[in-house]
Design a protein around this motif. Structure first.
Motif, PDB file in Angstrom:
ATOM      1  N   PRO A  97     -32.902  63.528 -30.567  1.00  0.00           N
ATOM      2  CA  PRO A  97     -32.938  62.522 -29.251  1.00  0.00           C
ATOM      3  C   PRO A  97     -34.162  61.569 -29.641  1.00  0.00           C
ATOM      4  N   LYS A  98     -34.223  60.248 -28.820  1.00  0.00           N
ATOM      5  CA  LYS A  98     -35.107  59.172 -28.715  1.00  0.00           C
ATOM      6  C   LYS A  98     -36.316  59.679 -27.929  1.00  0.00           C
ATOM      7  N   ARG A  99     -35.956  59.992 -26.899  1.00  0.00           N
ATOM      8  CA  ARG A  99     -37.189  60.100 -25.812  1.00  0.00           C
ATOM      9  C   ARG A  99     -38.179  61.051 -26.184  1.00  0.00           C
ATOM     10  N   ALA A 100     -39.292  61.044 -26.213  1.00  0.00           N
ATOM     11  CA  ALA A 100     -40.294  61.913 -26.810  1.00  0.00           C
ATOM     12  C   ALA A 100     -40.311  63.288 -26.384  1.00  0.00           C
ATOM     13  N   ASP A 101     -40.242  63.500 -24.931  1.00  0.00           N
ATOM     14  CA  ASP A 101     -40.004  64.965 -24.654  1.00  0.00           C
ATOM     15  C   ASP A 101     -38.741  65.604 -24.764  1.00  0.00           C
ATOM     16  N   ALA A 102     -37.777  65.004 -24.754  1.00  0.00           N
ATOM     17  CA  ALA A 102     -36.506  65.425 -25.426  1.00  0.00           C
ATOM     18  C   ALA A 102     -36.575  65.846 -27.009  1.00  0.00           C
ATOM     19  N   ARG A 103     -37.125  64.887 -27.671  1.00  0.00           N
ATOM     20  CA  ARG A 103     -37.156  65.066 -29.092  1.00  0.00           C
ATOM     21  C   ARG A 103     -38.172  66.349 -29.616  1.00  0.00           C
ATOM     22  N   ARG A 104     -39.191  66.410 -28.587  1.00  0.00           N
ATOM     23  CA  ARG A 104     -40.117  67.625 -28.756  1.00  0.00           C
ATOM     24  C   ARG A 104     -39.393  68.844 -28.487  1.00  0.00           C
ATOM     25  N   ASN A 105     -38.671  68.911 -27.483  1.00  0.00           N
ATOM     26  CA  ASN A 105     -37.819  70.235 -27.245  1.00  0.00           C
ATOM     27  C   ASN A 105     -36.771  70.405 -28.369  1.00  0.00           C
ATOM     28  N   TYR A 106     -36.153  69.487 -28.800  1.00  0.00           N
ATOM     29  CA  TYR A 106     -35.118  69.502 -29.612  1.00  0.00           C
ATOM     30  C   TYR A 106     -35.683  70.033 -31.042  1.00  0.00           C
ATOM     31  N   ASP A 107     -37.026  69.808 -31.304  1.00  0.00           N
ATOM     32  CA  ASP A 107     -37.778  70.086 -32.706  1.00  0.00           C
ATOM     33  C   ASP A 107     -38.153  71.481 -32.547  1.00  0.00           C
ATOM     34  N   LYS A 108     -38.681  71.623 -31.211  1.00  0.00           N
ATOM     35  CA  LYS A 108     -39.162  73.098 -30.964  1.00  0.00           C
ATOM     36  C   LYS A 108     -37.920  74.271 -31.059  1.00  0.00           C
ATOM     37  N   LEU A 109     -36.509  73.779 -30.843  1.00  0.00           N
ATOM     38  CA  LEU A 109     -35.462  74.597 -30.692  1.00  0.00           C
ATOM     39  C   LEU A 109     -35.149  74.934 -32.446  1.00  0.00           C
ATOM     40  N   VAL A 110     -35.147  73.852 -33.059  1.00  0.00           N
ATOM     41  CA  VAL A 110     -34.623  73.765 -34.511  1.00  0.00           C
ATOM     42  C   VAL A 110     -35.567  74.687 -35.169  1.00  0.00           C
ATOM     43  N   THR A 111     -37.073  74.322 -34.856  1.00  0.00           N
ATOM     44  CA  THR A 111     -37.944  75.395 -35.604  1.00  0.00           C
ATOM     45  C   THR A 111     -37.587  76.906 -35.166  1.00  0.00           C
ATOM     46  N   ALA A 112     -37.650  77.110 -33.832  1.00  0.00           N
ATOM     47  CA  ALA A 112     -37.444  78.429 -33.421  1.00  0.00           C
ATOM     48  C   ALA A 112     -36.175  79.146 -34.014  1.00  0.00           C
ATOM     49  N   ALA A 113     -35.055  78.187 -33.959  1.00  0.00           N
ATOM     50  CA  ALA A 113     -33.764  78.739 -34.677  1.00  0.00           C
ATOM     51  C   ALA A 113     -33.907  79.097 -35.969  1.00  0.00           C
ATOM     52  N   ARG A 114     -34.820  78.397 -36.995  1.00  0.00           N
ATOM     53  CA  ARG A 114     -34.947  78.726 -38.360  1.00  0.00           C
ATOM     54  C   ARG A 114     -35.882  80.048 -38.129  1.00  0.00           C
ATOM     55  N   GLU A 115     -36.836  80.313 -37.465  1.00  0.00           N
ATOM     56  CA  GLU A 115     -37.638  81.301 -37.507  1.00  0.00           C
ATOM     57  C   GLU A 115     -36.590  82.537 -37.184  1.00  0.00           C
ATOM     58  N   VAL A 116     -36.118  82.625 -36.042  1.00  0.00           N
ATOM     59  CA  VAL A 116     -35.449  83.727 -35.354  1.00  0.00           C
ATOM     60  C   VAL A 116     -34.213  83.881 -36.394  1.00  0.00           C
ATOM     61  N   PHE A 117     -33.510  83.263 -37.019  1.00  0.00           N
ATOM     62  CA  PHE A 117     -32.329  83.544 -37.991  1.00  0.00           C
ATOM     63  C   PHE A 117     -32.922  84.016 -39.104  1.00  0.00           C
ATOM     64  N   ALA A 118     -34.153  83.806 -39.506  1.00  0.00           N
ATOM     65  CA  ALA A 118     -34.683  84.296 -40.748  1.00  0.00           C
ATOM     66  C   ALA A 118     -35.106  85.640 -40.526  1.00  0.00           C
ATOM     67  N   GLU A 119     -35.525  85.952 -39.244  1.00  0.00           N
ATOM     68  CA  GLU A 119     -35.970  87.376 -38.980  1.00  0.00           C
ATOM     69  C   GLU A 119     -35.002  88.251 -38.661  1.00  0.00           C
ATOM     70  N   GLN A 120     -33.897  87.646 -37.798  1.00  0.00           N
ATOM     71  CA  GLN A 120     -32.847  88.535 -37.222  1.00  0.00           C
ATOM     72  C   GLN A 120     -31.519  88.425 -37.875  1.00  0.00           C
ATOM     73  N   GLY A 121     -31.275  87.605 -38.614  1.00  0.00           N
ATOM     74  CA  GLY A 121     -29.887  87.075 -39.351  1.00  0.00           C
ATOM     75  C   GLY A 121     -28.859  86.820 -38.341  1.00  0.00           C
ATOM     76  N   SER A 122     -27.875  87.463 -38.464  1.00  0.00           N
ATOM     77  CA  SER A 122     -26.658  87.142 -37.439  1.00  0.00           C
ATOM     78  C   SER A 122     -26.732  87.741 -36.078  1.00  0.00           C
ATOM     79  N   ASP A 123     -27.802  88.663 -36.066  1.00  0.00           N
ATOM     80  CA  ASP A 123     -27.910  88.955 -34.626  1.00  0.00           C
ATOM     81  C   ASP A 123     -29.071  88.300 -33.803  1.00  0.00           C
ATOM     82  N   ALA A 124     -29.109  87.009 -34.327  1.00  0.00           N
ATOM     83  CA  ALA A 124     -29.997  86.234 -33.469  1.00  0.00           C
ATOM     84  C   ALA A 124     -29.398  85.818 -32.311  1.00  0.00           C
ATOM     85  N   THR A 125     -29.908  85.754 -31.345  1.00  0.00           N
ATOM     86  CA  THR A 125     -29.267  84.970 -29.734  1.00  0.00           C
ATOM     87  C   THR A 125     -29.860  83.868 -29.565  1.00  0.00           C
TER      88      THR A 125
END
Length: 198
Positions: free
Chosen positions: A19-47
């Motif tokens: 996303p180009k808009r700053a707030d949308a970009r922040r949320n996008y980046d937070k989701l991607v970072t969280a996804a990497r963390e949760v998948f690393a910790e929980q594998g395919s059980d990540a929700t």
């Protein structure tokens, strides 16, 4: 040269859609970072619910950015590849051997998360899919100068290429039955094997 730059461009094509808009970009980046963390910790059980909670956003925000689970998985995978490629720059000022091995140790840490995300992607993509080839090409292109510099300095044997080295390290990092600390020890042994013979 054009082919290698094409691979690097292809590897980050999906990330160009951030996303180009700053707030949308922040949320996008937070989701991607969280996804990497949760998948690393929980594998395919990540929700997706846990990922949105970890990112501090509502599940609706997650679905606005990533309508399906595979969209988020692929974005997290590509983000990790982009990060490990960019990490090469952090080692440019070091001595050739330290620069190469320092980056390879970062690759070890990335490889575990990459494997989990790739396993998720294999559910809907073939192993020969363009995204995997593009990402491998981008990693090779980013890291190859480190290897060549170490070879030119005489600290790494001449009969290996960047594909050999990254596959060796990633393969060790992917050992699922390793004891705590064993991966690092095995990587250290393998890296000693890159030294030229006396």
């Amino acid at each position: 040269m054009a082919a290698s730059s094409d691979r690097a461009v292809s590897a980050s094509a999906a990330l160009a859609e951030r996303p180009k808009r700053a707030d949308a970009r922040r949320n996008y980046d937070k989701l991607v970072t969280a996804a990497r963390e949760v998948f690393a910790e929980q594998g395919s059980d990540a929700t997706l619910e846990e990922i949105s909670r970890r990112a501090g956003v509502g599940i609706g925000t997650l679905y606005r950015h990533f309508p399906a689970r595979e969209n988020l998985v692929e974005a997290a995978y590509l983000d990790g590849v982009e990060e490990i490629c960019a990490a090469v720059e952090c080692h440019q000022g070091e001595e050739p051997w330290e620069a190469l091995t320092g980056w390879l140790l970062e690759l070890v840490n990335f490889a575990a998360t990459k494997r989990v995300l790739a396993d998720e992607m294999f559910a809907y993509l073939d192993r020969d899919a363009l995204v995997f080839k593009s990402c491998s090409g981008a990693i090779y292109d980013a890291a190859e100068p480190l290897l060549r510099r170490a070879q030119a300095a005489g600290t790494v044997r001449d009969d290996v290429d960047i594909s050999d080295v990254t596959k060796m390290v990633s393969g060790i990092a992917g050992i699922r039955t390793a004891e705590p600390g064993q991966i690092e020890r095995l990587v250290a042994i393998a890296l000693d094997g890159l030294r030229p013979s006396a």
